[in-house]
Enzyme design. Structure first.
Site, PDB file in Angstrom:
ATOM      1  N   ALA A  18      -6.781 -45.881  53.864  1.00  7.62           N
ATOM      2  CA  ALA A  18      -5.592 -46.990  52.396  1.00  7.62           C
ATOM      3  C   ALA A  18      -5.157 -48.061  54.160  1.00  7.62           C
ATOM      4  CB  ALA A  18      -4.137 -46.455  52.633  1.00  7.62           C
ATOM      5  N   THR A  19      -5.577 -47.010  55.042  1.00  9.31           N
ATOM      6  CA  THR A  19      -4.981 -47.796  56.311  1.00  9.31           C
ATOM      7  C   THR A  19      -5.998 -49.090  57.134  1.00  9.31           C
ATOM      8  OG1 THR A  19      -5.144 -46.122  57.844  1.00  9.31           O
ATOM      9  CG2 THR A  19      -2.830 -46.712  56.748  1.00  9.31           C
ATOM     10  N   ASP A 243     -13.083 -42.439  46.930  1.00  5.15           N
ATOM     11  CA  ASP A 243     -13.023 -41.758  48.469  1.00  5.15           C
ATOM     12  C   ASP A 243     -13.268 -39.697  48.627  1.00  5.15           C
ATOM     13  OD1 ASP A 243     -11.067 -41.578  48.346  1.00  5.15           O
ATOM     14  OD2 ASP A 243     -10.342 -42.911  49.653  1.00  5.15           O
ATOM     15  N   ASN A 302      -2.742 -34.056  43.261  1.00  9.10           N
ATOM     16  CA  ASN A 302      -2.457 -34.913  45.042  1.00  9.10           C
ATOM     17  C   ASN A 302      -1.093 -34.809  45.778  1.00  9.10           C
ATOM     18  OD1 ASN A 302      -3.900 -36.715  43.232  1.00  9.10           O
ATOM     19  ND2 ASN A 302      -3.422 -38.334  44.769  1.00  9.10           N
TER      20      ASN A 302
END
Length: 492
Positions: A18-19, A243, A302
Site C-alpha cells: 500500500a505504501t 499478497d 481483516n
C-alpha cells in the site's frame, strides 16, 4: 519453459504494497531460500477531483526499473507479481486502461454498498461468496462505477496484479486468490458466480478466465524485454497474486492447529481450512473465505493493522514532532498498561488523515481519557491490535471447530517485539514471529515450485522454517488483566 537451468534459477518477485513496491530476486531449493532486494520505489496515491486513485503507471514504471536492475545480476528464470486485493482497472475494446484505478480507501463506496445489499441481501451475498463485508469490496466498487462515463466503453476488468501481468505479457486472466476477494466469486464452486454477476447487471464478459498459482501467464512482450534487458522468452508465472495468500503460503508451520496473523498495513488473522464456512454465524461474525494455494481456504477477518501506527507517525511528522520508531516503542513499553483501548476496525480509522485526533474522539466517545504522549498512543494501538488478534482467532476457531496450538505472526509486524509479545499474552498461545518478508518468500517459492525446485505446500513451509530467522514468544504477565481489557471492548 525456464530460460536457465534449474540449478542456477533466480526468480524475480514483484511485491506491491500500500505504501511501497519492491522487486526482489530469490533463489530456492533444498536447504536454500535466499532473497535479495533489487529495487524499491514508493506507492503514492493521487487525489484527483473525482477521488483517490492509484498511480498505477508509476507502479508499472517502478516494476520495469526493478526488473531491469534484477536482470543485471544474472539470468532470471521467471517473474511473479503480487499486490493488495479488491482494486481493479477497466480496459476498453482495444485493451487501453480507462482511467487510473480507484483506491479502496476512497469514500465513494458506502452508498454503492447499500445499493448492492438492497438488491441481493447480505445473506445471499455471503452464501455464495463467503466474503467479509467491507465497504471497499470489488462488488461494491463496481456498483459505484455504474454511473461512470467509462462504463459503456469497458470490456474487461482486471485486478491490479492481473493488469500488470497484462502489460508485461499481453495476456488476460484472473488469478484465483485475488478473484476470491471480489465478492463475485463462488466460494464453494471455485468459479466466477454467474448468478451474482447477472443479478447485479454486470457484463459476464468483463471477467476473464481464472488462473491458479503455478499456471503460466505468458512471456514478456518484446518492448518489455528490450527495456528490462531480460530475454524475450522470459516467462511470467502466476503466483498467489493476493499478497496475503502469498504470505500465508510461506507461514513456517510444521504442526497442525496453527493460526496465522499476516501483519502489515492490515492484520489478516485466521486459519487455513479445507472448505469454506458459509454459516449465518460466520457471516454475522464478519469472517471471510478467500482462496489460498492448492485449493485451501483462508478463513480470516481483516483488522486495521500497522496502518494505525504509521498514520500516527505521519501525523506527528506533519506537525514536526515525530520521534523515531525505536523511541516510540520504548516509550510505549513504559506507558501505563490498558490506559486507553480502541476498536481498530472503527470506520473512522479507514481514511488517511489525522489518526491521533480520531483516536481522541473515539476514546472520548467511549468514556476514556486520550493519551498525553506519543508513546501512550502507540501503546493504545498495539494493545488494541493484540486484543483484536485474540478476539478474531478465538472466534475463528469456534466457528470452524478447531483447537489452536500456536500463532504464526508473519509480515512486517513480526519485527515489532511488543506486538508479538502482547499477542502471545492476550491470546494465551505461543507466537512464532517471522518471516518478515513472508509475501516475497511465498511469491518466490511458488515460482520455484513451478520449476520443480521445491515440493508441495508442506515442503515449502518446512523450507521456510529451516532457513529463515524466527523468534518465539511465550505468554507472560497477568492473563486476568488481558481478560479484563478484552471485556472493555465487548459490545454493551
Amino acid at each position: 519453459m525456464s530460460v536457465t537451468s534449474p540449478s542456477d534459477a533466480v526468480f524475480a518477485a514483484v511485491d506491491l504494497g500500500a505504501t511501497s513496491g519492491r522487486v526482489i530476486t530469490g533463489r530456492a531449493g533444498p536447504g536454500k531460500l535466499v532473497l535479495t532486494e533489487a529495487h524499491r520505489f514508493p506507492n503514492t496515491p493521487v487525489r484527483l477531483p473525482d477521488g483517490l486513485r492509484w498511480d498505477v503507471l508509476a507502479l508499472y514504471q517502478g516494476m520495469l526499473d526493478g526488473l531491469r536492475t534484477a536482470a543485471r545480476s544474472g539470468p532470471i528464470a521467471s517473474v511473479g507479481i503480487d499486490t493488495w486485493a479488491v482494486d481493479y482497472g477497466l480496459l476498453d475494446a482495444d485493451g487501453a486502461l480507462l482511467g487510473l484505478p480507484f483506491h479502496y480507501r476512497d469514500s465513494r463506496n458506502g452508498q454503492a454498498a447499500e445499493q448492492v445489499l438492497a438488491e441481493c441481501g447480505a445473506q445471499e451475498l455471503y452464501s455464495v461468496s463467503g466474503l467479509q463485508h467491507l465497504p471497499f469490496n470489488t462488488v461494491f466498487q463496481l456498483a459505484a462505477h455504474q454511473a461512470s462515463a467509462h462504463r459503456g466503453a469497458a470490456r474487461t476488468m482486471l485486478l491490479i496484479p492481473d493488469l500488470l501481468v497484462h502489460w508485461l505479457t499481453g495476456t488476460v486472466g484472473a488469478e484465483i486468490t485475488n478473484a476470491s476477494t471480489t465478492g463475485l466469486f463462488d466460494a464453494s464452486a471455485g468459479t466466477w458466480s454467474d448468478a451474482l454477476i447477472g443479478r447485479l447487471g454486470l457484463a459476464r464478459s468483463w471477467f476473464p478466465p481464472l488462473r491458479e498459482p503455478g499456471d503460466p501467464a505468458g512471456t514478456l512482450l518484446p518492448h518489455v524485454a528490450e527495456y528490462t534487458g531480460l530475454p524475450a522468452g522470459t516467462p511470467v508465472t502466476t503466483v498467489a497474486s493476493h499478497d496475503t495468500a502469498s504470505a500465508v503460503a510461506s507461514v513456517p508451520a510444521v504442526e497442525p492447529g496453527f493460526a496465522y496473523v499476516s501483519c502489515g498495513t492490515w492484520s489478516l488473522a485466521g486459519l487455513e481450512l479445507a472448505a469454506p464456512v458459509l454459516t449465518e454465524e460466520s457471516r454475522a461474525a464478519n469472517f471471510t473465505n478467500e482462496r489460498g494455494v492448492d485449493g485451501t481456504i483462508r478463513y480470516l477477518r481483516n483488522i486495521m493493522g500497522m496502518w494505525l501506527l504509521e498514520e500516527c507517525r505521519r501525523a506527528w511528522e506533519r506537525q514536526g514532532t515525530a520521534p523515531g520508531l525505536a523511541e516510540l516503542l520504548a516509550d510505549a513499553a513504559r506507558a501505563r498498561p490498558f490506559a486507553a483501548l480502541i476498536d481498530p476496525d472503527d470506520e473512522t480509522f479507514l481514511a488517511p488523515g489525522d489518526i491521533p485526533s480520531r483516536m481522541d474522539a473515539h476514546l472520548v466517545r467511549t468514556g476514556q481519557k486520550p493519551p498525553d504522549t506519543p508513546g501512550g498512543y502507540v501503546r493504545c494501538v498495539l494493545e488494541s491490535l493484540a486484543l483484536a488478534h485474540r478476539r478474531t482467532l478465538r472466534q475463528a476457531a469456534g466457528l470452524a471447530g478447531r483447537e489452536l496450538t500456536r500463532i504464526h505472526l508473519v509480515g512486517g509486524g513480526s519485527r515489532n517485539e511488543l506486538l508479538c509479545q502482547w499477542t502471545a499474552d492476550a491470546t494465551g498461545l505461543p507466537v512464532t514471529a517471522g518471516p518478515a518478508e513472508a509475501t516475497a518468500l511465498g511469491n518466490v517459492l511458488l515460482q520455484a515450485r513451478t520449476h520443480g525446485l521445491v515440493g508441495d505446500l508442506v515442503d515449502m513451509r518446512r523450507l521456510v522454517a529451516q532457513t529463515q530467522e524466527l523468534r518465539h514468544y511465550t505468554p507472560q504477565g497477568d492473563q486476568q488483566a488481558w481478560d479484563r481489557a478484552a471485556a472493555r471492548l465487548e459490545p454493551a
